[in-house]
Design a protein around this motif. Structure first.
Motif, PDB file in Angstrom:
ATOM      1  N   ALA A   1       0.828  -1.305  -0.091  1.00  0.00           N
ATOM      2  CA  ALA A   1       0.273   0.050  -0.149  1.00  0.00           C
ATOM      3  C   ALA A   1       0.937   1.260   0.155  1.00  0.00           C
ATOM      4  N   PRO A   2       0.608   2.225  -1.009  1.00  0.00           N
ATOM      5  CA  PRO A   2       1.418   3.434  -0.930  1.00  0.00           C
ATOM      6  C   PRO A   2       0.948   4.089   0.313  1.00  0.00           C
ATOM      7  N   HIS A   3       1.663   4.417   1.296  1.00  0.00           N
ATOM      8  CA  HIS A   3       1.228   5.360   2.575  1.00  0.00           C
ATOM      9  C   HIS A   3       1.683   7.034   2.219  1.00  0.00           C
ATOM     10  N   ALA A   4       0.582   7.494   2.879  1.00  0.00           N
ATOM     11  CA  ALA A   4       0.605   9.086   2.794  1.00  0.00           C
ATOM     12  C   ALA A   4       0.244   9.244   4.491  1.00  0.00           C
ATOM     13  N   THR A   5       0.880  10.347   5.063  1.00  0.00           N
ATOM     14  CA  THR A   5       0.400  10.710   6.419  1.00  0.00           C
ATOM     15  C   THR A   5       0.182  12.331   6.406  1.00  0.00           C
ATOM     16  N   VAL A   6      -0.997  12.617   7.149  1.00  0.00           N
ATOM     17  CA  VAL A   6      -1.179  13.808   7.449  1.00  0.00           C
ATOM     18  C   VAL A   6      -1.175  14.109   8.835  1.00  0.00           C
ATOM     19  N   PHE A   7      -1.039  15.656   9.402  1.00  0.00           N
ATOM     20  CA  PHE A   7      -0.806  15.832  10.631  1.00  0.00           C
ATOM     21  C   PHE A   7      -1.818  17.132  11.024  1.00  0.00           C
ATOM     22  N   LEU A   8      -2.225  16.879  12.394  1.00  0.00           N
ATOM     23  CA  LEU A   8      -3.407  17.835  12.954  1.00  0.00           C
ATOM     24  C   LEU A   8      -3.055  18.105  14.353  1.00  0.00           C
ATOM     25  N   THR A   9      -2.752  19.474  14.726  1.00  0.00           N
ATOM     26  CA  THR A   9      -2.422  19.805  16.149  1.00  0.00           C
ATOM     27  C   THR A   9      -3.832  20.320  16.583  1.00  0.00           C
ATOM     28  N   VAL A  10      -4.326  19.795  17.873  1.00  0.00           N
ATOM     29  CA  VAL A  10      -5.448  20.219  18.412  1.00  0.00           C
ATOM     30  C   VAL A  10      -5.570  20.377  19.678  1.00  0.00           C
ATOM     31  N   ASP A  11      -6.192  21.482  20.080  1.00  0.00           N
ATOM     32  CA  ASP A  11      -6.488  21.923  21.476  1.00  0.00           C
ATOM     33  C   ASP A  11      -7.680  20.930  22.171  1.00  0.00           C
ATOM     34  N   VAL A  12      -7.123  20.169  22.890  1.00  0.00           N
ATOM     35  CA  VAL A  12      -8.122  19.112  23.541  1.00  0.00           C
ATOM     36  C   VAL A  12      -8.522  19.415  24.846  1.00  0.00           C
ATOM     37  N   THR A  13      -8.347  20.504  25.359  1.00  0.00           N
ATOM     38  CA  THR A  13      -8.709  20.901  26.608  1.00  0.00           C
ATOM     39  C   THR A  13     -10.148  20.620  26.900  1.00  0.00           C
ATOM     40  N   PRO A  14     -11.182  21.073  26.012  1.00  0.00           N
ATOM     41  CA  PRO A  14     -12.611  20.818  26.285  1.00  0.00           C
ATOM     42  C   PRO A  14     -13.013  19.098  26.657  1.00  0.00           C
ATOM     43  N   SER A  15     -12.247  18.319  25.771  1.00  0.00           N
ATOM     44  CA  SER A  15     -12.268  16.928  25.678  1.00  0.00           C
ATOM     45  C   SER A  15     -11.601  16.432  27.076  1.00  0.00           C
ATOM     46  N   MET A  16     -10.548  17.099  27.622  1.00  0.00           N
ATOM     47  CA  MET A  16     -10.205  16.584  28.781  1.00  0.00           C
ATOM     48  C   MET A  16     -11.083  16.992  30.051  1.00  0.00           C
ATOM     49  N   ASN A  17     -11.685  18.250  29.942  1.00  0.00           N
ATOM     50  CA  ASN A  17     -12.564  18.582  31.056  1.00  0.00           C
ATOM     51  C   ASN A  17     -13.783  17.779  31.015  1.00  0.00           C
ATOM     52  N   LEU A  18     -13.974  17.060  29.807  1.00  0.00           N
ATOM     53  CA  LEU A  18     -15.216  16.261  29.704  1.00  0.00           C
ATOM     54  C   LEU A  18     -15.241  14.903  30.254  1.00  0.00           C
ATOM     55  N   LEU A  19     -14.024  14.309  30.194  1.00  0.00           N
ATOM     56  CA  LEU A  19     -13.475  13.236  30.886  1.00  0.00           C
ATOM     57  C   LEU A  19     -13.412  13.376  32.284  1.00  0.00           C
ATOM     58  N   GLU A  20     -13.075  14.722  32.943  1.00  0.00           N
ATOM     59  CA  GLU A  20     -12.948  14.814  34.237  1.00  0.00           C
ATOM     60  C   GLU A  20     -14.483  14.789  34.942  1.00  0.00           C
ATOM     61  N   LYS A  21     -15.251  15.447  33.995  1.00  0.00           N
ATOM     62  CA  LYS A  21     -16.986  15.500  34.356  1.00  0.00           C
ATOM     63  C   LYS A  21     -17.377  14.101  34.460  1.00  0.00           C
ATOM     64  N   LEU A  22     -17.221  13.432  33.159  1.00  0.00           N
ATOM     65  CA  LEU A  22     -17.631  11.886  33.177  1.00  0.00           C
ATOM     66  C   LEU A  22     -17.231  11.025  34.325  1.00  0.00           C
ATOM     67  N   ARG A  23     -16.004  11.142  34.814  1.00  0.00           N
ATOM     68  CA  ARG A  23     -15.275  10.259  35.767  1.00  0.00           C
ATOM     69  C   ARG A  23     -16.303  10.578  37.208  1.00  0.00           C
ATOM     70  N   ALA A  24     -16.625  11.609  37.404  1.00  0.00           N
ATOM     71  CA  ALA A  24     -17.500  11.852  38.491  1.00  0.00           C
ATOM     72  C   ALA A  24     -18.845  11.522  38.614  1.00  0.00           C
ATOM     73  N   ARG A  25     -19.358  10.994  37.445  1.00  0.00           N
ATOM     74  CA  ARG A  25     -20.607  10.389  37.369  1.00  0.00           C
ATOM     75  C   ARG A  25     -20.850   8.856  38.004  1.00  0.00           C
ATOM     76  N   LYS A  26     -21.775   8.587  38.483  1.00  0.00           N
ATOM     77  CA  LYS A  26     -22.129   7.425  39.024  1.00  0.00           C
ATOM     78  C   LYS A  26     -21.956   6.158  37.910  1.00  0.00           C
ATOM     79  N   GLU A  27     -22.493   6.341  36.697  1.00  0.00           N
ATOM     80  CA  GLU A  27     -22.693   5.231  35.814  1.00  0.00           C
ATOM     81  C   GLU A  27     -21.253   5.055  35.172  1.00  0.00           C
ATOM     82  N   TYR A  28     -20.058   5.857  35.561  1.00  0.00           N
ATOM     83  CA  TYR A  28     -18.770   5.673  34.932  1.00  0.00           C
ATOM     84  C   TYR A  28     -17.970   5.381  36.251  1.00  0.00           C
ATOM     85  N   ASP A  29     -18.504   4.723  37.368  1.00  0.00           N
ATOM     86  CA  ASP A  29     -17.414   4.309  38.395  1.00  0.00           C
ATOM     87  C   ASP A  29     -16.891   2.972  37.850  1.00  0.00           C
ATOM     88  N   GLY A  30     -15.624   2.972  38.101  1.00  0.00           N
ATOM     89  CA  GLY A  30     -14.921   1.710  37.590  1.00  0.00           C
ATOM     90  C   GLY A  30     -14.340   1.658  36.324  1.00  0.00           C
TER      91      GLY A  30
END
Length: 459
Positions: free
Chosen positions: A252-281
């Motif tokens: 397969a002829p490979h080609a690669t593209v890159f993208l740098t992203v500010d994922v601060t909102p996603s990291m904040n979302l993970l913190e909120k989800l970890r505090a929810r009961k349905e995500y215990d464990g």
């Protein structure tokens, strides 16, 4: 009678396996479906159940041997169908249907109608089988098979020359070092070859001053890995990984593209989800969000969830997502996949990734989980790596590499702020995916990770 067990195809057309360990020894009694060995094939460790009940007559292969499918690995001395012991070496009658092996074991010996025979329940007497009106036709005598010592003593079997007496670890050491055990005189009990004998042979082979046939003088016997060079056989996971990567890189002829992203909102979302009961464990990581983002983006770009079939001159497009997750294990790199990942919610996807990683580390990944993938993710960020150019898994059109999430100065709301940033790398098969398509797909993944609420606008 002596019955050989040949290495079966453990699934997905695999051609060979490596013997990792024997759970039985020659002369040991075994029961039906008792685990007799562990083998490694296509990066998975599989337990082999015994297809017979009887006594182990011979182990044909040692630990570390790579065996082709269909080759004999073990022989059993089993009773004849009537339940009486048949002298070792007697030709078995093969006119009855055979049991068929499966990954979970073997059924009972079938009757002549092809149905599995039921074992009598405790307390109930089994009905005697009716006598056959036609005597069975004797099968031609098989080639002599080495068997257990008691069979040899009976004088009714031809004995083949024994291999040099040694233990499996010593045989593996000799094989790794390129030493022929047949040329070594063992110093152990009854001539058994010991590790020290193999190490002494290394000193003899590598010392140019030694004369042929002279006994080497070794003050401190060298051990594997000492010295200026070490030779490691190409086998197991390394062998499979190398073959797959070479096939991919040169097909397969490979080609690669890159993208740098500010994922601060996603990291904040993970913190909120970890505090929810349905995500215990539930282990919530950026990889979980990236996996969900890939499944969502494939809805908008189904052409990337495809395979190039050179033989048929066709492009095969999948209507499902078998999401491969690259896992670093003690045995090497593995890429098991989650079947129908597009049907899973975020919680189910997180649980599936955790289970996949745990099973891979324990060496319990079944062969079926290592095939059939349609798209993959490699989380290089767990190693502190920012980006890379991942190689496609054979038969897949795209693979995403997720880089480390780092605190970096970033343009934010008209100013500079410290934000959590990551780099995404997407390699794709340029026969299937044009640059614009690959870039648009990566952009959609970046949009979801940069602002999770964007999924509401994606259709």
């Amino acid at each position: 009678m002596i019955r050989e067990f040949r290495l079966p195809d453990l699934g997905e057309g695999l051609t060979e396996s490596e013997i990792l360990s024997w759970r039985v020894a020659e002369g040991q009694s075994v029961t039906l479906n008792q685990v007799i060995a562990e083998v490694e094939t296509a990066k998975a460790v599989v337990e082999l159940p015994s297809p017979f009940e009887g006594v182990v007559a011979r182990l044909h292969e040692s630990v570390g041997s790579v065996v082709e499918v269909g080759s004999p690995i073990i022989s059993f001395d089993v009773a004849d169908p009537a339940g009486t012991s048949v002298p070792a070496g007697t030709a078995p009658v093969e006119d009855a249907p055979r049991r068929q092996p499966t990954l979970v074991g073997y059924g009972a010996e079938p009757d002549k109608a092809g149905r599995p025979a039921r074992r009598p329940r405790p307390g109930l007497s089994a009905q005697p089988a009716p006598a056959s009106p036609v005597p069975p036709v004797p099968a031609p005598a098989p080639a002599p098979v080495p068997v257990a010592p008691d069979a040899v003593a009976a004088g009714n079997v031809e004995v083949m020359p024994d291999r040099p007496r040694s233990t499996p670890p010593v045989r593996k050491l000799a094989r790794d070092l390129g030493i022929d055990l047949a040329g070594i005189s063992g110093s152990g009990p009854e001539g058994r070859i010991l590790r020290a004998d193999v190490e002494a042979a290394i000193g003899s082979r590598d010392d140019p001053g030694m004369q042929a046939g002279a006994q080497p003088v070794v003050a401190d016997a060298p051990h594997l890995g000492q010295g200026r060079e070490e030779r490691v056989p190409i086998a197991g996971i390394r062998k499979h990984t190398a073959a797959a990567m070479v096939a991919s890189a040169f097909t397969a002829p490979h080609a690669t593209v890159f993208l740098t992203v500010d994922v601060t909102p996603s990291m904040n979302l993970l913190e909120k989800l970890r505090a929810r009961k349905e995500y215990d464990g539930v282990r919530l990581t950026p990889l979980v969000l990236a996996a969900k983002a890939v499944c969502l983006a494939l809805r908008r770009h189904p052409g990337l969830n495809a395979r190039w079939d050179e033989a048929a001159r066709e492009i095969i497009r999948y209507r499902y997502v078998n999401l491969g997750i690259a896992a670093a294990t003690p045995r090497g790199l593995m890429v098991p996949n989650i079947k129908d990942a597009q049907e899973l919610g975020l919680r189910e996807l997180a649980l599936a990734i955790s289970d996949l990683a745990r099973t891979a580390r324990e060496g319990r990944t079944p062969p079926a989980a290592l095939s059939g993938g349609t798209v993959s993710i490699s989380n290089v960020g767990v190693f502190g790596v920012d980006a890379g150019t991942p190689i496609l898994n054979p038969g897949e059109a795209v693979i995403l590499a997720l880089g480390a999430v780092r605190n970096q100065p970033w343009e934010y709301e008209g100013g500079i702020a410290l934000r959590q940033v990551t780099t995404l790398s997407l390699s794709f098969d340029h026969r299937l995916v044009d640059g614009a398509e690959g870039a648009a797909f990566l952009r959609d993944i970046g949009d979801v990770l940069g602002e999770p609420a964007m999924v509401l606008a994606m259709d």
